[in-house]
Design an enzyme around this catalytic site. Structure first.
Site, PDB file in Angstrom:
ATOM      1  N   GLY A  82       6.904 -14.057 -27.395  1.00  0.00           N
ATOM      2  CA  GLY A  82       7.994 -14.152 -28.465  1.00  0.00           C
ATOM      3  C   GLY A  82       8.245 -12.651 -29.007  1.00  0.00           C
ATOM      4  O   GLY A  82       8.335 -12.456 -30.221  1.00  0.00           O
ATOM      5  N   SER A  90      11.150 -11.619 -29.033  1.00  0.00           N
ATOM      6  CA  SER A  90      12.726 -11.507 -29.167  1.00  0.00           C
ATOM      7  C   SER A  90      13.010 -11.288 -30.726  1.00  0.00           C
ATOM      8  O   SER A  90      14.132 -10.772 -31.212  1.00  0.00           O
ATOM      9  CB  SER A  90      13.390 -12.802 -28.770  1.00  0.00           C
ATOM     10  OG  SER A  90      12.749 -13.819 -29.199  1.00  0.00           O
ATOM     11  N   ARG A  91      11.961 -11.708 -31.600  1.00  0.00           N
ATOM     12  CA  ARG A  91      12.336 -11.736 -32.788  1.00  0.00           C
ATOM     13  C   ARG A  91      11.119 -11.382 -33.783  1.00  0.00           C
ATOM     14  O   ARG A  91       9.949 -11.429 -33.298  1.00  0.00           O
ATOM     15  CB  ARG A  91      12.636 -13.260 -33.561  1.00  0.00           C
ATOM     16  CG  ARG A  91      14.158 -13.694 -32.798  1.00  0.00           C
ATOM     17  CD  ARG A  91      14.453 -15.067 -33.520  1.00  0.00           C
ATOM     18  NE  ARG A  91      13.910 -16.219 -32.735  1.00  0.00           N
ATOM     19  CZ  ARG A  91      12.909 -16.995 -33.807  1.00  0.00           C
ATOM     20  NH1 ARG A  91      13.005 -16.943 -34.889  1.00  0.00           N
ATOM     21  NH2 ARG A  91      12.479 -18.105 -33.114  1.00  0.00           N
ATOM     22  N   VAL A 117       5.615 -20.460 -23.250  1.00  0.00           N
ATOM     23  CA  VAL A 117       4.136 -19.925 -22.887  1.00  0.00           C
ATOM     24  C   VAL A 117       3.084 -21.109 -22.887  1.00  0.00           C
ATOM     25  O   VAL A 117       1.977 -21.230 -22.461  1.00  0.00           O
ATOM     26  CB  VAL A 117       3.480 -19.066 -24.284  1.00  0.00           C
ATOM     27  CG1 VAL A 117       4.311 -17.753 -24.118  1.00  0.00           C
ATOM     28  CG2 VAL A 117       3.736 -19.801 -25.619  1.00  0.00           C
ATOM     29  N   SER A 131      -3.575 -15.362 -38.120  1.00  0.00           N
ATOM     30  CA  SER A 131      -3.012 -15.552 -39.390  1.00  0.00           C
ATOM     31  C   SER A 131      -4.171 -15.389 -40.408  1.00  0.00           C
ATOM     32  O   SER A 131      -5.183 -15.805 -39.983  1.00  0.00           O
ATOM     33  CB  SER A 131      -2.037 -16.463 -39.679  1.00  0.00           C
ATOM     34  OG  SER A 131      -1.917 -16.847 -40.806  1.00  0.00           O
ATOM     35  N   TYR A 165      -1.370 -25.645 -38.579  1.00  0.00           N
ATOM     36  CA  TYR A 165      -1.382 -24.453 -38.104  1.00  0.00           C
ATOM     37  C   TYR A 165      -2.343 -23.602 -38.386  1.00  0.00           C
ATOM     38  O   TYR A 165      -3.007 -22.572 -37.585  1.00  0.00           O
ATOM     39  CB  TYR A 165      -0.050 -23.868 -38.797  1.00  0.00           C
ATOM     40  CG  TYR A 165       0.316 -22.497 -38.738  1.00  0.00           C
ATOM     41  CD1 TYR A 165       1.041 -21.956 -37.932  1.00  0.00           C
ATOM     42  CD2 TYR A 165      -0.109 -21.681 -39.867  1.00  0.00           C
ATOM     43  CE1 TYR A 165       1.372 -20.847 -37.487  1.00  0.00           C
ATOM     44  CE2 TYR A 165       0.350 -20.148 -39.845  1.00  0.00           C
ATOM     45  CZ  TYR A 165       1.117 -19.574 -38.424  1.00  0.00           C
ATOM     46  OH  TYR A 165       1.297 -18.312 -38.629  1.00  0.00           O
ATOM     47  N   LYS A 168      -4.488 -21.175 -35.625  1.00  0.00           N
ATOM     48  CA  LYS A 168      -4.944 -19.815 -35.887  1.00  0.00           C
ATOM     49  C   LYS A 168      -6.288 -19.413 -36.052  1.00  0.00           C
ATOM     50  O   LYS A 168      -6.669 -18.337 -35.417  1.00  0.00           O
ATOM     51  CB  LYS A 168      -3.989 -19.249 -37.188  1.00  0.00           C
ATOM     52  CG  LYS A 168      -2.485 -19.169 -36.889  1.00  0.00           C
ATOM     53  CD  LYS A 168      -1.824 -18.548 -36.027  1.00  0.00           C
ATOM     54  CE  LYS A 168      -0.788 -18.719 -35.336  1.00  0.00           C
ATOM     55  NZ  LYS A 168      -0.267 -17.530 -34.398  1.00  0.00           N
ATOM     56  N   ILE A 178       4.554 -12.035 -43.936  1.00  0.00           N
ATOM     57  CA  ILE A 178       5.195 -10.885 -43.435  1.00  0.00           C
ATOM     58  C   ILE A 178       6.806 -11.708 -43.480  1.00  0.00           C
ATOM     59  O   ILE A 178       7.151 -12.676 -42.968  1.00  0.00           O
ATOM     60  CB  ILE A 178       4.943 -10.874 -41.963  1.00  0.00           C
ATOM     61  CG1 ILE A 178       3.551 -10.390 -41.963  1.00  0.00           C
ATOM     62  CG2 ILE A 178       5.851  -9.471 -41.485  1.00  0.00           C
ATOM     63  CD1 ILE A 178       2.946  -9.230 -42.539  1.00  0.00           C
TER      64      ILE A 178
HETATM   65  P1  NDP Z   1       9.378 -15.984 -35.477  1.00  0.00           P
HETATM   66  O1  NDP Z   1       9.375 -17.499 -35.744  1.00  0.00           O
HETATM   67  O2  NDP Z   1      10.391 -15.089 -36.140  1.00  0.00           O
HETATM   68  O3  NDP Z   1       9.340 -15.726 -34.060  1.00  0.00           O
HETATM   69  C1  NDP Z   1       8.674 -16.681 -33.165  1.00  0.00           C
HETATM   70  C2  NDP Z   1       8.855 -16.092 -31.786  1.00  0.00           C
HETATM   71  O4  NDP Z   1       8.156 -16.822 -30.767  1.00  0.00           O
HETATM   72  C3  NDP Z   1      10.162 -16.190 -31.074  1.00  0.00           C
HETATM   73  O5  NDP Z   1      10.624 -14.814 -30.489  1.00  0.00           O
HETATM   74  C4  NDP Z   1      10.158 -17.290 -30.356  1.00  0.00           C
HETATM   75  O6  NDP Z   1      11.102 -17.405 -29.452  1.00  0.00           O
HETATM   76  C5  NDP Z   1       8.891 -17.203 -29.561  1.00  0.00           C
HETATM   77  N1  NDP Z   1       8.547 -18.509 -29.197  1.00  0.00           N
HETATM   78  C6  NDP Z   1       8.104 -19.615 -29.959  1.00  0.00           C
HETATM   79  N2  NDP Z   1       7.754 -20.560 -29.264  1.00  0.00           N
HETATM   80  C7  NDP Z   1       7.464 -20.076 -28.045  1.00  0.00           C
HETATM   81  C8  NDP Z   1       7.129 -20.593 -26.572  1.00  0.00           C
HETATM   82  N3  NDP Z   1       6.767 -21.852 -26.467  1.00  0.00           N
HETATM   83  N4  NDP Z   1       7.310 -19.666 -25.548  1.00  0.00           N
HETATM   84  C9  NDP Z   1       7.922 -18.333 -25.666  1.00  0.00           C
HETATM   85  N5  NDP Z   1       8.124 -18.005 -26.853  1.00  0.00           N
HETATM   86  C10 NDP Z   1       7.977 -18.777 -28.049  1.00  0.00           C
HETATM   87  O7  NDP Z   1       7.808 -15.757 -35.949  1.00  0.00           O
HETATM   88  P2  NDP Z   1       7.086 -14.556 -36.608  1.00  0.00           P
HETATM   89  O8  NDP Z   1       7.658 -13.100 -36.002  1.00  0.00           O
HETATM   90  O9  NDP Z   1       7.023 -14.766 -37.980  1.00  0.00           O
HETATM   91  O10 NDP Z   1       5.567 -14.875 -36.117  1.00  0.00           O
HETATM   92  C11 NDP Z   1       5.170 -14.149 -35.067  1.00  0.00           C
HETATM   93  C12 NDP Z   1       3.460 -14.625 -34.864  1.00  0.00           C
HETATM   94  O11 NDP Z   1       2.603 -14.029 -35.736  1.00  0.00           O
HETATM   95  C13 NDP Z   1       3.453 -16.090 -34.719  1.00  0.00           C
HETATM   96  O12 NDP Z   1       2.379 -16.345 -33.860  1.00  0.00           O
HETATM   97  C14 NDP Z   1       3.055 -16.526 -36.240  1.00  0.00           C
HETATM   98  O13 NDP Z   1       2.294 -17.733 -36.143  1.00  0.00           O
HETATM   99  C15 NDP Z   1       2.423 -15.212 -36.570  1.00  0.00           C
HETATM  100  N6  NDP Z   1       2.197 -14.928 -38.118  1.00  0.00           N
HETATM  101  C16 NDP Z   1       3.283 -14.894 -38.551  1.00  0.00           C
HETATM  102  C17 NDP Z   1       3.232 -14.606 -40.006  1.00  0.00           C
HETATM  103  C18 NDP Z   1       4.528 -14.427 -40.961  1.00  0.00           C
HETATM  104  O14 NDP Z   1       4.324 -14.458 -42.175  1.00  0.00           O
HETATM  105  N7  NDP Z   1       5.684 -14.496 -40.312  1.00  0.00           N
HETATM  106  C19 NDP Z   1       1.951 -14.466 -40.692  1.00  0.00           C
HETATM  107  C20 NDP Z   1       0.864 -14.641 -39.989  1.00  0.00           C
HETATM  108  C21 NDP Z   1       0.893 -14.838 -38.626  1.00  0.00           C
HETATM  109  P3  NDP Z   1      12.297 -18.317 -29.434  1.00  0.00           P
HETATM  110  O15 NDP Z   1      13.276 -17.691 -30.578  1.00  0.00           O
HETATM  111  O16 NDP Z   1      13.283 -17.957 -28.058  1.00  0.00           O
HETATM  112  O17 NDP Z   1      12.106 -19.710 -29.262  1.00  0.00           O
END
Ligand code: NDP
Length: 248
Positions: free
Chosen positions: A13, A15-16, A65, A143, A156, A160, A189
């Site tokens: 993940g 990419s973003r 994944v 998380s 969720y 976690k 975040i």
């Molecule tokens: P985003 O939704 O911004 O990004 C999620 C990323 O995961 C994308 O790159 C997406 O790729 C990828 N992804 C999702 N499903 C799959 C899959 N099955 N296989 C491969 N890639 C996948 O999430 P965040 O950046 O906010 O979060 C990142 C991590 O941090 C997560 O695990 C989240 O639970 C954790 N987190 C986030 C918090 C927050 O406040 N933002 C707080 C605590 C934990 P694509 O776009 O191609 O689907």
């Protein structure tokens, strides 16, 4: 500050959001970074381009994944191409927020397949090449809600919390092989995942956070970079909380 020259890293993940910040931080320290995505090919290409523009090295790699064979094939391809895989950041995750009484079986399966099984398949594939070099770093993105719970996030939060159990067990299983395994538990975040929150919810979060603001992806990436470094060689089985003091 931390130097990762000659290291090869996979950020799921990547990419973003937080994953992208982690990919940029690891590449900034000299690692070659494989930026995984599931469907966002263009976003992954943008991350790679940003890394290269900053003088780093990276490639995008699409796979889900949640699918063990796709993960195994991807890790084999990385090791074939680069001869190693030193750092795994299991960051890919989804959040389907719902009160327990409304939760559907499909939502539970999808959340656990991505957030928990995804991390298991990635660690399972990455451990062997790490053991071969007697050096490795596995970092799970958990998380704050995995430790505190949060209404509306039963599934969720459970996923976690599971990552913390996985982290502690793998830390014990592979310490003797030079592989450390840690988790980073972010607070709230600013990313696409939290972008949908309304102003009231956001303000409530800020009110519960001693540092008085939400966090940035690069603040999680700094913790990941530390855990990936040689300097963190005596740290394993830990949960590093990066949450503005939201949970102390
Ligand atoms: P985003 O939704 O911004 O990004 C999620 C990323 O995961 C994308 O790159 C997406 O790729 C990828 N992804 C999702 N499903 C799959 C899959 N099955 N296989 C491969 N890639 C996948 O999430 P965040 O950046 O906010 O979060 C990142 C991590 O941090 C997560 O695990 C989240 O639970 C954790 N987190 C986030 C918090 C927050 O406040 N933002 C707080 C605590 C934990 P694509 O776009 O191609 O689907």
């Amino acid at each position: 500050m931390f130097e990762l020259n000659d290291r090869v890293a996979l950020v799921t993940g990547g990419s973003r959001g937080i994953g992208r910040a982690c990919a940029e931080a690891l590449a900034g320290a000299g690692a070659f970074v494989v930026v995984n995505y599931r469907s966002g090919e263009a976003a992954a290409a943008e991350t790679v381009a940003a890394i290269e523009a900053a003088g780093g090295h990276a490639q995008a790699m699409g796979f889900d994944v949640a699918v063990m064979d796709q993960v195994a094939d991807a890790v084999s391809a990385i090791v074939k191409q680069h001869g190693r895989l030193d750092i795994l950041v299991s960051n890919a995750g989804i959040s389907i927020d719902q009160l327990l009484l409304r939760v559907k079986p499909e939502e539970v399966s999808r959340t656990f397949a991505t957030n928990v099984e995804g991390a298991i398949w990635c660690a399972k594939a990455a451990i062997r090449p790490m053991m071969r070099k007697r050096w490795g770093r596995i970092i799970h993105i958990s998380s704050v809600v995995g430790e505190t719970g949060n209404p509306g996030q039963a599934v969720y939060s459970a996923s976690k919390a599971a990552l913390i159990g996985l982290t502690k067990t793998l830390a014990r299983e592979y310490a003797s092989r030079g592989v450390t395994v840690n988790a980073v538990a972010p607070g709230y975040i600013e990313t696409d995942m939290t972008g949908a929150l309304n102003e009231e919810v956001r303000q409530a979060i800020v009110d519960q956070t001693p540092l008085g603001r939400v966090g940035r992806p690069d603040e999680i990436a700094s913790a990941v970079l530390y855990l990936a470094s040689s300097e963190a060689g005596y740290v394993t089985g830990q949960v590093l909380r990066v949450n503005g003091g939201m949970y102390i």
